[in-house]
Motif scaffolding. Sequence first.
Motif: not given
Length: 462
Positions: A310-331
């Motif tokens: 092991c190493s005491k050097e740190l790393v990037h902890v991360r998470q991702q989320v998705t936002v919908l840039v949704a269109g306004e016209t319904p189909y």
Amino acid sequence: MTPESGQVLTNESGVALIELDVEGQDIGSTGEIVVTYDTASTNQAPFSPLRFTIVEPALQLGYFNNGQFVPGSLEIVATVSDELVVSTGIPDQDSFSVSATVLNTGGDSVDGVTSTINVKAADSFNNPILDGTAITFKTEYGRIEGSCTTVGGDCSVNWTSQDPRKPLAYTFLDDDGNVASLRTIFNTDCSVPGVPRGVSCPASLGQPYGARSSILAYTLGQESYNDANGNGLYDTGEVFVDLPEAFLDTNEDGAFGNPNEVGSCHPDCPEVAGDEDIPVPLIENDAYDQGNGIYNGILCSDTAEAAAACSKELVHVRQQVTVLVAGETPYAGIFEGVGISARLSSDIDISRSDSGTRYFYLSDVYNGRLPLGTTIKTKSDYCVVEPEDNAVANSSAFGPSLFPITVTAPDNAERNGSGFVRIEVNVPAPGGNTGGITKTWRFRCSYDLCVNSPDDEKCQDS
């Protein structure tokens, strides 16, 4: 050690000890003070309560513990701290989460639609991380505030709709042979037979998906591990999650696909269209790095570190989320069945079963979900329908929204009859403005009482 957050990490804490007489007055003792770990009181050694022992000759024996004087019978008296807590304060990967208040915001054609992006972070003991820890953000489309600093383990930023709304350079040939950057229900054939262009497709259109903005949050932290012996440290052989280099996953396939970096999965990635994935390197080496095969974190034990486990050097902890840039016209499309087995169906005859179901698929032009706040109202002038009211959920899941509509014969049905079932969809105006878009779809419901109940008096010849 000074991490990316700017916070100085310390493994020391100041402790003041005052020796008191039986009346609680400071006697200004100069006796020796010995500090030890009370390892008998917890299985989290060495992160355990501290025992403070005062060695003092020629004093009335006893000590104060939590405000009470306790007579002693020895020349060594002790007390245990009840407020001093030892914790890392450094986020670890499995205690780092990211969410959005609105996942399907809209804003495909309108600037200024917003969603709040929230981070909650804790350390390996699931205690809040240090106040003032900086969290950094990157986004694929729109804009986002670059960072926030935590208070109580939490912080938030705002994402706002604006250009860009499509890949910078990635293109493909659509099903008409034209160069395009995103798939829509007008340039891509639905894989469900019989579904024409311009109708919501019950199946995926495939990559590259439109109107999906990936948002990455990250900070320096440590990898997560299973503390098998409960000593609060990583020891050789304990299970851990080895993190690769962080990156903004623009096509959401979990693999770094930018062909301009050594170490990319291109051209054998799980899905296409990851060409504009953005790396977040810890080491500037012009390569995307996989995990290093050892645990990284300040809980690396001296023994395991000496064994290169092991190493005491740190790393990037991360998470991702998705936002919908949704269109306004319904189909939409009205179907019998769901998914790849769905078939377009305009009418429903419930004579044999007294009830039936149609499936209403609803989407924007990218075959994704419409903005939060979109409502669906279903009515009929003949059959009974349920539910009558529905709404698009707060979700960035792939594909269109699906609404089952159950149709039942009326209780007072005549011998036979029919009528339309009307489905009205209202998409609110972006950003809380007045107005919006309303469209209506319909299908016919018919019923013949005598098919199932030929002996009913209504079915007898007059």
